[in-house]
Write a protein that holds these residues in place. Structure first.
Motif, mmCIF file in Angstrom:
data_model
loop_
_atom_site.group_PDB
_atom_site.id
_atom_site.type_symbol
_atom_site.label_atom_id
_atom_site.label_comp_id
_atom_site.label_asym_id
_atom_site.label_seq_id
_atom_site.Cartn_x
_atom_site.Cartn_y
_atom_site.Cartn_z
ATOM 1 N N SER A 1 2.543 1.764 -3.387
ATOM 2 C CA SER A 1 1.594 2.246 -4.386
ATOM 3 C C SER A 1 1.298 3.729 -4.179
ATOM 4 C CB SER A 1 0.307 1.425 -4.337
ATOM 5 O OG SER A 1 -0.389 1.662 -3.119
ATOM 6 N N LYS A 2 1.335 4.151 -2.929
ATOM 7 C CA LYS A 2 1.120 5.570 -2.638
ATOM 8 C C LYS A 2 2.261 6.405 -3.207
ATOM 9 C CE LYS A 2 0.359 8.828 1.154
ATOM 10 N NZ LYS A 2 0.302 9.009 2.625
ATOM 11 N N ALA B 1 3.831 5.771 -5.783
ATOM 12 C CA ALA B 1 3.629 5.808 -7.234
ATOM 13 C C ALA B 1 2.520 6.775 -7.621
ATOM 14 C CB ALA B 1 3.311 4.413 -7.750
ATOM 15 N N GLY B 2 1.794 7.301 -6.646
ATOM 16 C CA GLY B 2 0.754 8.268 -6.931
ATOM 17 C C GLY B 2 -0.646 7.703 -6.964
ATOM 18 N N ILE B 3 -0.815 6.476 -6.478
ATOM 19 C CA ILE B 3 -2.157 5.872 -6.458
ATOM 20 C C ILE B 3 -2.874 6.283 -5.177
ATOM 21 C CG2 ILE B 3 -3.430 3.684 -6.371
ATOM 22 C CD1 ILE B 3 -1.256 2.440 -8.054
ATOM 23 N N ILE C 1 0.839 -1.199 0.000
ATOM 24 C CA ILE C 1 0.000 0.000 0.000
ATOM 25 C C ILE C 1 0.875 1.250 0.000
ATOM 26 C CG2 ILE C 1 -1.764 1.304 1.246
ATOM 27 C CD1 ILE C 1 -2.744 -1.336 0.004
#
Length: 792
Positions: free
Chosen positions: A787-788, A790-792, A784
């Motif tokens: 992924s953050k 990465a900009g999600i 998680i």
């Protein structure tokens, strides 16, 4: 209508070379006709014209100047075409009818020797492959250096993969193969997809054992041929025989350059298969296939083209013999510790030319005068290099000193014979130095001083005859003559031969004047012809010294690589590894050599590793993506490889128990051409690793099982670890990175498995990668958080 005599000759030649683009010499141009012209005009962007040929329609034609043809040939060969060079082989002035022409050479991607068509630091191999049901014979030849290597092996599992692995070591540009090779679908698919490899299917009849044996015996005489026979490698003989036949048909001359064979067994070197070489980015990067960003790029501080090629060869064929590795390390260490020696050797190497390829062109008769001067310039450096090395203590450097011929006689010959301002071509004269040959000097003097010679003879004849009005003249009909007015004709000596009577004078010739006339009128032509003969004499002498020059080239290349390793070690803070027969792989403060170089001085977080075949056989490494697991594992593999090629390594201490192979499974890729998904490719690679690796191997396994469902993937990953941990089945030293942190529990079940993780620090909802390997597993994959980022 009938073809013109010239076009009949063209078609006779073209019919023997249907698969080649024929460069047909007409005066100062190479011309191409019909389909060749249409193809070449398109590929070379030439204007397509026409020529009367005796047929109703004009023959399509295009051409290139012969003096600049090399660039055009290079373009065609780079695109995979074969070019047949058709030259005039008799003097047009002496020809009766059509000038006789013959193909003097066929240029193919794997037989190039011209420097303008070759990459200086890379060998250009042609490979001959003969495959039977379970055995294959392979022969690799670099025509430009005379290098030829051969091997034979029986397939343990998959002939496709075995051959592909060997080919990946040498990256050939052209391949000869028999019909059985067509069964190797993956191999041929890879070669076609990769591009740049010209494939030639050879008829089975060409592999006749007797014919092949005769070809080899003719090329390699005496002990060299006996050595091949001793090996008893029938499939190597078939591959080699066909290779020699192909080279004799394309090169036509100069094959004396290929006079040594190195037979090698794969077991002599570290197993480094195609996948490992690609994943570790040893000679080129995976994405761009460029040298920059590869291990080769990092380690290459060589000064010579020969050294660059040898360094690449070292990296493609890492050693497993401790004594041979130690010999290299000893040389590097002495150069590392002796800064003055290192600098002086570097200064001398800076003036060394690529004599390995120059001597090839000399043997073939293709070298220009300036390349001879480059050979001489190199030869003059050898005595100083020997002088520098004569006080060295390491076996390798002493060996280079003792075994290197200074070839000073060759330098003296070239200095005496070749003018330092010599033009590129021998055909126009001005190549042979003044003073080298008395007859040539006389001819040149005649050409440049003809009027002075005539004036001297005229003055001498006046004095001898006391005829004050005597003069020497010239016309195209009678040539040179002595002219005396009627009033003095009674004073003409008896040796004067009357040639012409005019109203007020008589004209005579003398044997001396006639001889001088012949000399003057033909001096220019004779001068060029004599220069070519003298130049050929120099070429022949140097060609006869092939063995000495090649030996010197080999030794200089070794010295260049050793110095390159020493320079890199000094600049980057590398240490000399301890290499032994143990099962230990211990690295303190290890760094990734390429990543560190790309960071331009920014600090690199170093890490340790300790593996063996006992309690530290398998390291299970967990932690988030982006944290550096792959970099860490790759650096361990690269440090091991560096040690086994004889290089110092990026660490504060390293003990490397020789590994017999490095196997990797890193990253995701598919092979849709053969119908294989990403997961299938992964499973094939893992299967290959488990079946081929031994307890002396090093395995780098990253994210095994991630191409399928979570529980299937975890089961596969666990089974792979358990198989490797079983010393009866494998026992290989292994770095195993995984997101399945549940696998950390295996440490409790096996005494030879240890858990490690990449340290991270959480700050609220954010994480910081510390890039440090620490003992113990993790209970979270941090997906998680990543992924953050990465900009999600």
């Amino acid at each position: 209508m009938a073809l013109s005599p010239m076009m009949r000759q063209y078609f006779e030649i073209k019919n023997r070379h249907k698969d080649h683009i024929v460069f047909y010499r007409l005066g100062d141009f190479y011309e191409m006709f019909f389909d060749d012209a249409k193809l070449a005009s398109k590929e070379l962007e030439l204007t397509l014209t026409g020529r009367d040929c005796g047929l109703e329609e004009r023959a399509p034609m295009c051409g290139v100047p012969h003096h600049s043809s090399e660039g055009y040939v290079a373009k065609l060969v780079k695109k995979g075409y074969k070019v047949a060079i058709c030259e005039q082989v008799e003097n047009p002035a002496e020809a009766k009818g059509v000038v006789r022409r013959e193909i003097v050479r066929v240029v193919t991607p794997g037989t190039v020797i011209e420097s303008s068509m070759l990459e200086e630091g890379v060998n250009n191999y042609i490979v001959s492959v003969y495959v039977s049901a379970k055995t294959a014979g392979l022969c690799f030849c670099d025509v430009s250096t005379g290098t030829i290597k051969a091997t034979e092996f029986s397939s343990k599992l998959d002939m496709d993969s075995e051959i592909l692995n060997e080919l990946s070591r040498f990256s050939p540009s052209e391949m000869l193969y028999n019909s059985n090779t067509l069964e190797c679908k993956r191999l041929l698919g890879y070669l076609r997809d990769r591009g740049g490899v010209t494939l030639n299917l050879i008829e089975e009849a060409a592999y006749d054992a007797r014919n092949c044996e005769e070809m080899i015996a003719k090329q390699f005489r005496g002990n060299k041929y006996a050595l091949i026979k001793e090996k008893g490698k029938a499939y190597v003989e078939k591959a080699l025989g066909v290779l020699i036949k192909y080279l004799s048909e394309t090169q036509m001359s100069g094959l004396s350059r290929i006079n040594e064979i190195e037979y090698y067994d794969a077991s002599q070197y570290m197993e480094l298969d195609f996948t490992a070489k690609r994943n570790l980015e040893i000679t080129e990067t995976m994405m761009t296939r460029e040298k920059r960003g590869s291990l080769l790029w990092t380690l290459d501080k060589t000064s010579t083209s020969m050294g660059k090629r040898l360094l690449r060869s070292y990296m493609e064929l890492p050693l497993i013999n401790v004594a041979a590795i130690s010999r290299r390390l000893g040389a590097v260490n002495e150069l590392y510790e002796n800064g003055a020696l290192r600098a002086q050797v570097g200064e001398e190497l800076g003036g060394i030319y690529d004599i390995e390829r120059i001597i090839t062109r000399i043997v073939y008769g293709n070298a220009n005068p300036r390349e001879y001067l480059s050979l001489a310039a190199t030869a003059k450096r050898i005595p100083k290099i020997k002088e520098l090395l004569c006080v060295c203590k390491s076996d390798a450097l002493r060996g280079i000193c003792e075994n290197t011929d200074d070839i000073s006689d060759i330098a003296s010959l070239i200095d005496g014979a070749i003018d330092e301002e010599a033009p590129v071509s021998v055909k126009d004269g001005g190549v042979i130095r003044a003073g080298y040959d008395a007859e040539l000097d006389e001819l040149r003097a005649l050409v440049s001083n003809a009027k002075e010679y005539i004036a001297k003879i005229e003055a001498a004849e006046r004095e001898k005859t006391d005829i004050k009005g005597l003069k020497i003249g010239y016309n195209r009909v009678f040539g040179y003559y002595i002219e005396i007015t009627k009033s003095y004709q009674d004073m003409a000596p008896d040796y004067y031969i009357r040639k012409q009577t005019l109203a007020n004078c008589e004209r005579y010739i003398t044997p001396e004047l006639k001889e001088l006339e012949e000399k003057i009128l033909s001096a220019a032509e004779k001068s060029v012809a004599l220069e070519q003969r003298l130049f050929e004499g120099v070429r022949k002498y140097i060609s006869d010294q092939l063995g000495r020059i090649q030996n010197t080239a080999n030794n200089i290349a070794q010295l260049d690589v050793y110095r390159s390793f020493a320079v890199i070690a000094m600049e980057n803070g590398y240490v000399c590894p301890v290499v032994d027969e143990s099962d230990k792989l211990i690295i303190k403060d290890g760094r990734h050599p390429v990543v560190e170089e790309l960071m331009n001085g920014a600090p690199f977080v170093s890490n340790d590793v300790e593996l063996d075949c006992a309690g530290n056989q398998i390291a299970i490494i967990t932690g988030p993506n982006m944290a550096g697991k792959s970099t860490y594992m790759r650096q361990v593999a690269l440090i091991t490889l560096m040690a086994q090629i004889g290089s110092f390594v990026p660490a504060s201490y390293a003990r490397i128990g020789v590994v017999d192979g490095i196997y990797t499974r890193v990253g995701a890729s598919d092979d849709l051409a053969s119908g294989q998904s990403t997961f299938m490719v992964e499973m094939n690679e893992v299967a290959n690793i488990l079946k081929n690796s031994t307890k002396r191997s090093l395995l780098i396994l990253d994210e095994i099982g991630r191409g399928t469902s979570t529980f299937d993937g975890m089961s596969i990953a666990r089974a792979v670890i358990e198989h490797i941990a079983d010393r009866k089945k494998s026992g290989a030293k292994t770095l195993f990175a995984t997101h399945y942190h549940q696998l950390s529990e295996l440490e409790a079940d096996f005494d030879n498995i240890k858990n490690y993780n990449i340290a991270v620090r959480k700050r609220g909802d954010d994480i910081v990668f510390l890039r440090k390997i620490v003992p113990g597993g993790v209970d979270d994959s941090y997906g998680i958080e990543v992924s953050k980022l990465a900009g999600i």
